[in-house]
Motif scaffolding. Sequence first.
Motif, PDB file in Angstrom:
ATOM      1  N   ARG A 113       0.827  -1.210   0.000  1.00  8.50           N
ATOM      2  CA  ARG A 113       0.000   0.000   0.000  1.00  8.50           C
ATOM      3  C   ARG A 113       0.857   1.255   0.000  1.00  8.50           C
ATOM      4  O   ARG A 113       0.514   2.242  -0.662  1.00  8.50           O
ATOM      5  N   MET A 114       1.965   1.239   0.714  1.00  6.86           N
ATOM      6  CA  MET A 114       2.855   2.403   0.669  1.00  6.86           C
ATOM      7  C   MET A 114       3.446   2.568  -0.728  1.00  6.86           C
ATOM      8  O   MET A 114       3.641   3.688  -1.203  1.00  6.86           O
ATOM      9  N   GLN A 115       3.725   1.455  -1.387  1.00  6.76           N
ATOM     10  CA  GLN A 115       4.321   1.515  -2.717  1.00  6.76           C
ATOM     11  C   GLN A 115       3.300   1.832  -3.806  1.00  6.76           C
ATOM     12  O   GLN A 115       3.684   2.043  -4.961  1.00  6.76           O
ATOM     13  N   PHE A 116       2.021   1.905  -3.443  1.00  6.91           N
ATOM     14  CA  PHE A 116       0.993   2.379  -4.377  1.00  6.91           C
ATOM     15  C   PHE A 116       1.378   3.739  -4.954  1.00  6.91           C
ATOM     16  O   PHE A 116       1.033   4.059  -6.096  1.00  6.91           O
ATOM     17  N   SER A 117       2.072   4.522  -4.140  1.00  5.19           N
ATOM     18  CA  SER A 117       2.435   5.866  -4.591  1.00  5.19           C
ATOM     19  C   SER A 117       3.294   5.826  -5.848  1.00  5.19           C
ATOM     20  O   SER A 117       3.239   6.749  -6.668  1.00  5.19           O
ATOM     21  N   GLY A 118       4.087   4.768  -6.030  1.00  2.00           N
ATOM     22  CA  GLY A 118       4.889   4.650  -7.234  1.00  2.00           C
ATOM     23  C   GLY A 118       4.040   4.518  -8.477  1.00  2.00           C
ATOM     24  O   GLY A 118       4.294   5.171  -9.503  1.00  2.00           O
ATOM     25  N   MET A 119       3.000   3.671  -8.407  1.00  4.46           N
ATOM     26  CA  MET A 119       2.081   3.533  -9.539  1.00  4.46           C
ATOM     27  C   MET A 119       1.278   4.811  -9.736  1.00  4.46           C
ATOM     28  O   MET A 119       1.081   5.279 -10.859  1.00  4.46           O
TER      29      MET A 119
END
Length: 515
Positions: free
Chosen positions: A258-264
Amino acid sequence: MAIDSAAAALNADGHKREIDAYLANLEETAKRVFSGRIDADVMGSNRGMPPFVLRDITAARPLAAFLPGRVGGYGDSPLAIQGMLDVMSYQSMSLGLMMGINGALFIQPVSKYADREVGDRILTKMAGGHAMGGLMITEPEFGTDALSMQTAWRATDDGYAIRGTKHWAGLTGWADYWLVMARQQNDKGALSQGIDLFICEQDHPEQRIEVIERYKNLGLFMLPYGKNKVDVRVPADHRLNGGRGGVRMMLDVLHRSRMQFSGMAIGFVRRMADEAVAHVRSRVVSGATLIEYDQVQARVARIQGQLALISALSLYAAEHASATKDLSREAIAANSTKALCADYMHSSSQSLLQLVGAKGYATDHIAGRSVVDARPFEIFEGPNDVLYTQIGAKIVETLRKKKTNDLGGWLRAEYAAGADIAKLGSELDVTIGERPAQRRIVDLGVIVSRLHALNALCELASRGFPPEHVAAAAGTAAEEIRARLDALRHDTALTPADDLLQRAPWLSYVQTPAS
């Protein structure tokens, strides 16, 4: 000590230059593949991904961002991960999601929790671009209530037998490896409260998962989804074991994802911003370009503000979401990031479609495609309403333990930097009841998610992020927070009616005009 520090700085600079070169090659490859060759055709109404797309993209090794250094990756570098997801999602949301599924939901948990020999054998194959992996959690009757899943496992003489049904797993029918989540079944048939994860290898007959239905998903046409029958036997070393309970391991995996959602999200919204600016600067209406109209300026500014807030969360993820950290207790940061990013993906695509107009309402136009591609992000990996509820409920619990209803005071103390940059002074002065309605808890979750992003924005601004974009971000978040604060102050009850309205319900109320 000074020599050691200088050497460390030199190594860090060299690592960053290596990642920059890696990302530049990825960007050039993705741009070449998606510039004209397939854009109007495959990304329109057709389904699937042409073989040359996977061939050319995998040749640039996008999954190396997630892979540990021991198998030839970038050591699970958050810089490489966020950058790679940005590049992929800018060209194609389906492609970005494909990499996110492989990386966050398979490679990272396998690298961290799997038997080393089994994990390295699988990850080495993925490093060569010859395999993909996914995660199966959701079941037809258990979506949001995932921990009540009925997929069950029991121990055998040489491993585990797993049976159940899974659906809506991205890469259905494509993945070479699956992580399957299941609950232990005792001799009486009862299922435990805990959960466990198991690796299934599709090339092995006893571990093969059968696709029993392929879904016609509304968007994300490049990715396959469907229903799967799980009836497999796996060796004992295919069970993930992080030295902790399965639920905590699952939360660590999901919170990191969920934190890495920001990359997408940053790649997607960056594309929406670029398309919007290009359109409003060139489109002439009533003798003026669209960008000259105040309403249009406000729409574009909001998209740019959303992009800046997602950029701040991407920085936060790069510095707080490495695989070495246990994120199982980071629910507020993780849920805030995922929910805000998904909201902004949907909002920015809707704004682009509104700006483009009728031409954009087509499956072969970036605006129309983006609306249906962005929408499911507010649903999968935790519906946004549920995530906001979890955030809000945690805050209510915290206030209760502190024996106070002074929500404003707590927010100002916890998110001082965010409240300051958004110029939220006395407006935060609001109290909250002991047992607020669920919709008000959702409002609270939205407020906290925006304040979390604003705190991250302050850090980004302090490092030299463009002031105009910082101002747009602060104004965008403040506008949303004020609306939710107003809802908390003026709670209007909304109750559904028992009776359904029939055909033309207004007809009997028509008054005949006097002659």
